[in-house]
Every structure is written in C-alpha cells, then in structure tokens.
Scaffold this motif. Structure first.
Motif, short mmCIF file in Angstrom:
data_model
loop_
_atom_site.label_atom_id
_atom_site.label_comp_id
_atom_site.label_asym_id
_atom_site.label_seq_id
_atom_site.Cartn_x
_atom_site.Cartn_y
_atom_site.Cartn_z
N ILE A 69 0.86 -1.18 0.00
CA ILE A 69 0.00 0.00 0.00
C ILE A 69 0.90 1.24 0.00
O ILE A 69 1.98 1.22 0.56
CB ILE A 69 -0.97 0.06 1.21
CG1 ILE A 69 -0.23 -0.06 2.54
CG2 ILE A 69 -2.06 -0.97 1.09
CD1 ILE A 69 -1.09 0.15 3.77
N GLY A 70 0.43 2.29 -0.67
CA GLY A 70 1.14 3.56 -0.64
C GLY A 70 2.26 3.71 -1.65
O GLY A 70 2.84 4.79 -1.80
N PHE A 71 2.64 2.65 -2.34
CA PHE A 71 3.68 2.70 -3.37
C PHE A 71 3.04 2.41 -4.73
O PHE A 71 2.03 1.71 -4.79
CB PHE A 71 4.77 1.65 -3.11
CG PHE A 71 5.59 1.88 -1.90
CD1 PHE A 71 6.47 2.95 -1.82
CD2 PHE A 71 5.51 1.02 -0.81
CE1 PHE A 71 7.24 3.16 -0.68
CE2 PHE A 71 6.28 1.21 0.32
CZ PHE A 71 7.14 2.29 0.38
N PRO A 72 3.62 2.89 -5.81
CA PRO A 72 3.08 2.56 -7.13
C PRO A 72 3.22 1.07 -7.44
O PRO A 72 2.43 0.50 -8.18
CB PRO A 72 3.89 3.39 -8.10
CG PRO A 72 4.92 4.11 -7.33
CD PRO A 72 4.73 3.83 -5.88
N TYR A 73 4.23 0.44 -6.86
CA TYR A 73 4.44 -1.01 -7.00
C TYR A 73 5.45 -1.44 -5.94
O TYR A 73 6.11 -0.62 -5.32
CB TYR A 73 4.93 -1.38 -8.40
CG TYR A 73 6.23 -0.72 -8.78
CD1 TYR A 73 7.45 -1.32 -8.49
CD2 TYR A 73 6.25 0.51 -9.43
CE1 TYR A 73 8.64 -0.71 -8.82
CE2 TYR A 73 7.45 1.13 -9.77
CZ TYR A 73 8.63 0.51 -9.46
OH TYR A 73 9.82 1.11 -9.79
#
Length: 72
Positions: free
Chosen positions: A44-48
């Motif tokens: 969660i919270g990261f693009p990948y």
C-alpha cells in the motif's frame, strides 16, 4: 495463515488492511510465506512493490512485482 486457512497473499492483504485502518497514509510492503513454501505479497502507498524469490519452482531467482492494494 497460522491456522492453515489463509493463503500467504491473503494474509498479506489482511495484515496491510489492519495497518491501513490505523495509519491510512502509511507506505508499506509485506511478504508472507507458509510452511509449504508458498508465498505472496501485498503493498500500500507505493506505485508497486518488487521482491525476489528463489524456490523449488524456479531454477533461478525470480523477480515479482506487486501492484498496490486498495482499502476504503
């Protein structure tokens, strides 16, 4: 997952959902593996989120990219 009724990927999603409920702006990635060697991940919270795994399934290290989970 401890009771044997959840797959590693589902356990990761569950753990991050709990974190998200308390810290909705957090950025996190998690990898879970069970005693049979099955694995999964969530973020969660990261693009990948990318991780590398080596297991009996692969003859060489295998890079896996996970897309973010969404919770509302």
């Amino acid at each position: 997952m401890r009771d044997g009724n959840m797959l590693p990927k589902d356990a990761c999603h569950h753990a991050l959902k709990v974190v998200y409920e308390h810290f909705p702006t957090t950025k996190a990635g998690i990898i879970c593996m069970n005693s049979d060697g099955e694995f999964g991940a969530a973020t969660i919270g990261f693009p990948y989120f990318t991780y590398t795994v080596m297991s009996k399934q692969y003859s060489e290290p295998h890079v896996i990219t996970v897309t973010p989970s969404t919770y509302s």
